[in-house]
Design a protein around this motif. Structure first.
Motif, PDB file in Angstrom:
ATOM      1  N   ALA A 166      30.675  77.059  26.229  1.00 47.49           N
ATOM      2  CA  ALA A 166      30.452  77.833  25.129  1.00 47.49           C
ATOM      3  C   ALA A 166      29.525  79.180  25.398  1.00 47.49           C
ATOM      4  O   ALA A 166      29.329  80.430  24.858  1.00 47.49           O
ATOM      5  N   THR A 167      28.505  78.680  26.284  1.00 49.75           N
ATOM      6  CA  THR A 167      27.571  79.818  26.470  1.00 49.75           C
ATOM      7  C   THR A 167      27.257  80.182  27.897  1.00 49.75           C
ATOM      8  O   THR A 167      26.695  81.168  27.992  1.00 49.75           O
ATOM      9  N   GLU A 168      27.953  79.546  28.938  1.00 49.20           N
ATOM     10  CA  GLU A 168      27.890  79.765  30.440  1.00 49.20           C
ATOM     11  C   GLU A 168      29.110  80.384  31.074  1.00 49.20           C
ATOM     12  O   GLU A 168      30.137  79.897  30.752  1.00 49.20           O
ATOM     13  N   TYR A 169      29.078  81.202  31.680  1.00 49.73           N
ATOM     14  CA  TYR A 169      30.055  82.014  32.296  1.00 49.73           C
ATOM     15  C   TYR A 169      29.879  82.704  33.871  1.00 49.73           C
ATOM     16  O   TYR A 169      28.669  82.698  34.060  1.00 49.73           O
ATOM     17  N   ASP A 170      30.833  82.695  34.445  1.00 50.19           N
ATOM     18  CA  ASP A 170      30.785  83.467  35.663  1.00 50.19           C
ATOM     19  C   ASP A 170      31.676  84.827  35.518  1.00 50.19           C
ATOM     20  O   ASP A 170      32.350  85.071  34.742  1.00 50.19           O
ATOM     21  N   ASP A 201      23.408  90.804  31.034  1.00 48.78           N
ATOM     22  CA  ASP A 201      23.996  89.612  30.960  1.00 48.78           C
ATOM     23  C   ASP A 201      24.662  89.734  29.690  1.00 48.78           C
ATOM     24  O   ASP A 201      25.826  89.083  29.531  1.00 48.78           O
ATOM     25  N   GLY A 202      24.252  90.159  28.472  1.00 42.00           N
ATOM     26  CA  GLY A 202      24.903  90.225  27.136  1.00 42.00           C
ATOM     27  C   GLY A 202      24.624  88.917  26.582  1.00 42.00           C
ATOM     28  O   GLY A 202      23.829  88.067  27.139  1.00 42.00           O
ATOM     29  N   ALA A 203      25.428  88.427  25.676  1.00 46.59           N
ATOM     30  CA  ALA A 203      25.526  87.035  25.465  1.00 46.59           C
ATOM     31  C   ALA A 203      25.872  85.736  26.276  1.00 46.59           C
ATOM     32  O   ALA A 203      26.584  86.207  27.114  1.00 46.59           O
ATOM     33  N   GLY A 204      25.095  84.818  25.895  1.00 39.70           N
ATOM     34  CA  GLY A 204      25.282  83.923  26.966  1.00 39.70           C
ATOM     35  C   GLY A 204      24.789  84.031  28.335  1.00 39.70           C
ATOM     36  O   GLY A 204      23.862  84.834  28.508  1.00 39.70           O
ATOM     37  N   THR A 205      24.751  83.155  29.089  1.00 44.47           N
ATOM     38  CA  THR A 205      24.238  83.021  30.678  1.00 44.47           C
ATOM     39  C   THR A 205      25.283  83.374  31.557  1.00 44.47           C
ATOM     40  O   THR A 205      26.254  82.657  31.857  1.00 44.47           O
ATOM     41  N   ALA A 206      25.122  84.499  32.380  1.00 45.43           N
ATOM     42  CA  ALA A 206      26.319  84.679  33.694  1.00 45.43           C
ATOM     43  C   ALA A 206      25.271  84.003  34.848  1.00 45.43           C
ATOM     44  O   ALA A 206      24.258  84.562  35.138  1.00 45.43           O
ATOM     45  N   ARG A 227      17.005  82.670  41.556  1.00 42.95           N
ATOM     46  CA  ARG A 227      16.960  81.141  41.380  1.00 42.95           C
ATOM     47  C   ARG A 227      15.662  80.677  40.613  1.00 42.95           C
ATOM     48  O   ARG A 227      15.536  79.624  40.064  1.00 42.95           O
ATOM     49  N   GLU A 228      14.704  81.552  40.904  1.00 43.26           N
ATOM     50  CA  GLU A 228      13.194  81.156  40.365  1.00 43.26           C
ATOM     51  C   GLU A 228      13.372  81.199  38.826  1.00 43.26           C
ATOM     52  O   GLU A 228      12.596  80.734  38.020  1.00 43.26           O
ATOM     53  N   ASN A 229      14.444  81.965  38.162  1.00 44.34           N
ATOM     54  CA  ASN A 229      14.477  82.230  36.859  1.00 44.34           C
ATOM     55  C   ASN A 229      15.775  81.276  36.198  1.00 44.34           C
ATOM     56  O   ASN A 229      16.216  81.660  35.059  1.00 44.34           O
ATOM     57  N   SER A 230      16.366  80.621  37.001  1.00 43.41           N
ATOM     58  CA  SER A 230      17.506  79.582  36.723  1.00 43.41           C
ATOM     59  C   SER A 230      17.022  78.598  35.656  1.00 43.41           C
ATOM     60  O   SER A 230      17.755  77.729  35.052  1.00 43.41           O
ATOM     61  N   SER A 231      15.698  77.967  35.507  1.00 43.18           N
ATOM     62  CA  SER A 231      15.438  77.065  34.680  1.00 43.18           C
ATOM     63  C   SER A 231      14.764  77.653  33.214  1.00 43.18           C
ATOM     64  O   SER A 231      14.324  76.613  32.425  1.00 43.18           O
TER      65      SER A 231
END
Length: 231
Positions: A166-170, A201-206, A227-231
């Motif tokens: 629902a929130t993550e996409y490529d 990025d808009g809505a969600g996490t790309a 990667r340092e911001n992926s968490s």
């Protein structure tokens, strides 16, 4: 005592042998019948899904098995890493590719549940959803013409959002490039698109940029988030 008409003619020893043989044969037939019953397909996510299972279930079970191994090797630390982008990135290189690509979103869900050591809860239907986005294609082209990236942008024919939940996409860009290695032109395009996407990025996490060839096959991938911001 009057001898039995049949036993008397063949003898007690031979009659007893026939009786025992008949009983053994009956037992063997019963065992064969039980062994021939089809076994139930794995339903707890811990084994390989049957080939007849829906694609999303095969992908989910494969992801859960990988996640379970990661948890056993790394404990709670693995769970934190994999849930926060690890399983998403891992899915791009996971094997067998043919199973993962049946439904990468389902594979990621299984991976996350496995690393969390939680009770497997398989999806009831497909998870991955592909959404062509003509507006993104237009916006990237407009930016490229003003940013000395027009040569790269002219190879992009379609931009697709690959929703993994629902929130993550490529983000997948289909190009005019033919199948082959991740060469200089492909690397240049991936770099330019990632530079343009930064902060958009808009809505969600790309999570990832996927560059595909003319046939839709993946030829390159890049992180859209440091990667340092992926968490």
């Amino acid at each position: 005592m009057t001898p039995h008409p049949i036993i008397g003619s063949m003898g007690w020893a031979r009659a007893l042998g026939l009786i025992v043989g008949t009983c053994l044969a009956a037992s063997a037939c019963g065992s064969t019948g039980d062994a021939s019953r089809p076994s139930a397909a794995p339903s707890d996510g811990t084994g390989r899904a049957a080939a007849s299972a829906p694609g999303y279930r095969q992908a989910y079970d494969a992801g859960f098995a990988v996640g379970k191994r990661l948890f056993e090797d790394g404990g709670k630390g693995a769970a934190v890493r994999e849930v926060n982008g690890g399983c998403v990135r891992r899915s791009l290189a996971a094997k067998p590719t043919a199973v993962v690509d049946l439904d990468r979103g389902a594979w990621i869900l299984g991976c996350k549940q496995g690393t969390g050591n939680s009770t497997p809860t398989a999806p009831s239907g497909p998870i991955t959803r592909r959404e062509p986005d003509a507006d993104l294609l237009h916006r990237f082209g407009s930016w490229a013409r003003k940013s000395e990236a027009a040569d790269s942008a002219r190879h992009v024919t379609r931009v697709t959002l690959v929703h993994l939940d629902a929130t993550e996409y490529d983000v997948e860009v289909t190009t005019t490039y033919t199948a082959g290695a991740d060469g200089p032109e492909v690397r240049r395009l991936a770099h330019e698109f990632t530079r343009w996407w930064d902060g958009d990025d808009g809505a969600g996490t790309a999570w990832n940029l996927i560059v595909a060839d003319t046939g839709g096959q993946r030829i390159a991938t890049r992180d859209l988030r440091p990667r340092e911001n992926s968490s």
